[in-house]
Design an enzyme around this catalytic site. Sequence first.
Site, PDB file in Angstrom:
ATOM      1  N   ASP A 135     -11.013   2.151 -24.821  1.00 26.44           N
ATOM      2  CA  ASP A 135     -11.104   2.015 -23.364  1.00 26.44           C
ATOM      3  C   ASP A 135     -11.278   3.345 -22.667  1.00 26.44           C
ATOM      4  O   ASP A 135     -10.722   4.348 -23.087  1.00 26.44           O
ATOM      5  CB  ASP A 135      -9.790   1.448 -22.795  1.00 26.44           C
ATOM      6  CG  ASP A 135      -9.673  -0.028 -23.008  1.00 26.44           C
ATOM      7  OD1 ASP A 135     -10.654  -0.637 -23.449  1.00 26.44           O
ATOM      8  OD2 ASP A 135      -8.583  -0.551 -22.731  1.00 26.44           O
ATOM      9  N   GLU A 148       2.648  -7.601   8.420  1.00 25.28           N
ATOM     10  CA  GLU A 148       2.921  -6.190   8.647  1.00 25.28           C
ATOM     11  C   GLU A 148       3.707  -5.563   7.505  1.00 25.28           C
ATOM     12  O   GLU A 148       3.622  -4.372   7.268  1.00 25.28           O
ATOM     13  CB  GLU A 148       3.698  -5.999   9.957  1.00 25.28           C
ATOM     14  CG  GLU A 148       2.797  -5.912  11.166  1.00 25.28           C
ATOM     15  CD  GLU A 148       1.737  -4.822  11.024  1.00 25.28           C
ATOM     16  OE1 GLU A 148       0.553  -5.190  10.870  1.00 25.28           O
ATOM     17  OE2 GLU A 148       2.083  -3.638  11.060  1.00 25.28           O
ATOM     18  N   ARG A 161      -4.034  -7.463 -21.210  1.00 24.06           N
ATOM     19  CA  ARG A 161      -5.003  -7.054 -22.233  1.00 24.06           C
ATOM     20  C   ARG A 161      -4.457  -6.008 -23.205  1.00 24.06           C
ATOM     21  O   ARG A 161      -5.073  -5.755 -24.239  1.00 24.06           O
ATOM     22  CB  ARG A 161      -6.338  -6.630 -21.612  1.00 24.06           C
ATOM     23  CG  ARG A 161      -6.284  -5.432 -20.728  1.00 24.06           C
ATOM     24  CD  ARG A 161      -7.585  -5.244 -19.989  1.00 24.06           C
ATOM     25  NE  ARG A 161      -8.685  -4.821 -20.850  1.00 24.06           N
ATOM     26  CZ  ARG A 161      -8.784  -3.623 -21.403  1.00 24.06           C
ATOM     27  NH1 ARG A 161      -7.828  -2.726 -21.229  1.00 24.06           N
ATOM     28  NH2 ARG A 161      -9.817  -3.315 -22.151  1.00 24.06           N
ATOM     29  N   PRO A 215       0.824  -1.219   0.000  1.00 21.58           N
ATOM     30  CA  PRO A 215       0.000   0.000   0.000  1.00 21.58           C
ATOM     31  C   PRO A 215       0.854   1.263   0.000  1.00 21.58           C
ATOM     32  O   PRO A 215       0.335   2.364  -0.165  1.00 21.58           O
ATOM     33  CB  PRO A 215      -0.806  -0.107   1.295  1.00 21.58           C
ATOM     34  CG  PRO A 215      -0.598  -1.486   1.815  1.00 21.58           C
ATOM     35  CD  PRO A 215       0.664  -2.006   1.220  1.00 21.58           C
TER      36      PRO A 215
END
Length: 222
Positions: A167, A115, A152, A88
């Site tokens: 897209d 963690e 893709r 993150p």
Amino acid sequence: MKITVLTLFPEMVKCFTSESILKRAQEKGILEVRVKNLSDWGRGKWKKVDDTPYGGGAGMVFRVDVVVGAIKELKHKNKKAKVILLTPQGEKYDQKRVQMLSQEEELILVCGHYEGFDERIRDYVDMEISIGDYVLTGGEIAAAVIVDSVARLLPGVLGKEESHQDDSFSEGLLEYPHYTRPEEYEGKKVPEVLRGGNHKEIAKWRKEKSEVRTNERRPDLT
Ligand code: 6GU
């Protein structure tokens, strides 16, 4: 293109990469996905991959010798492979980054858990990526997101039917509205212009709708 995923939960990743378009891309030889179990590089009888943090605190931390040992072995065959740490705390993933990654020969995706990683692991990776501002239990879903979004864009993966030319994001705009049969449903009609067959008018209408939708929903993109 080759993508290697290093994870404690290989089945989680395989479940996403062995179906539908990703399955077909591998059958066609355009994409090769290898999923490696980090435990194979674990220490001792119990194949330990983590330990308690220096300085105390909750949770376990991935050991530098285990993770870097795995990275070195996987990178040995192809020095050009780009190693990406999934956490993150990484740089936020977007379609620009998807395009950039799709140009690479090989990616090695390292999935985090617990963690986090021993800080020294960061000296052995090329990039650190986060897929958004929320916390997942592990990097496996993020790895699946990267494999899917990159695959893709590889030439030959999508057929004409699924083309990525229009897209959302490919031109920095959201996609225009789509319609198919029936022509009318509960009083809601397909816009006249789409039924007319004037390709120039249709293209103009779609561009306008794309712009309006982007301004309304995602002004941050413009
Ligand atoms: Cl790459 N990993 C985890 N554990 N959580 C995340 C993430 C990655 N990206 C957003 N949240």
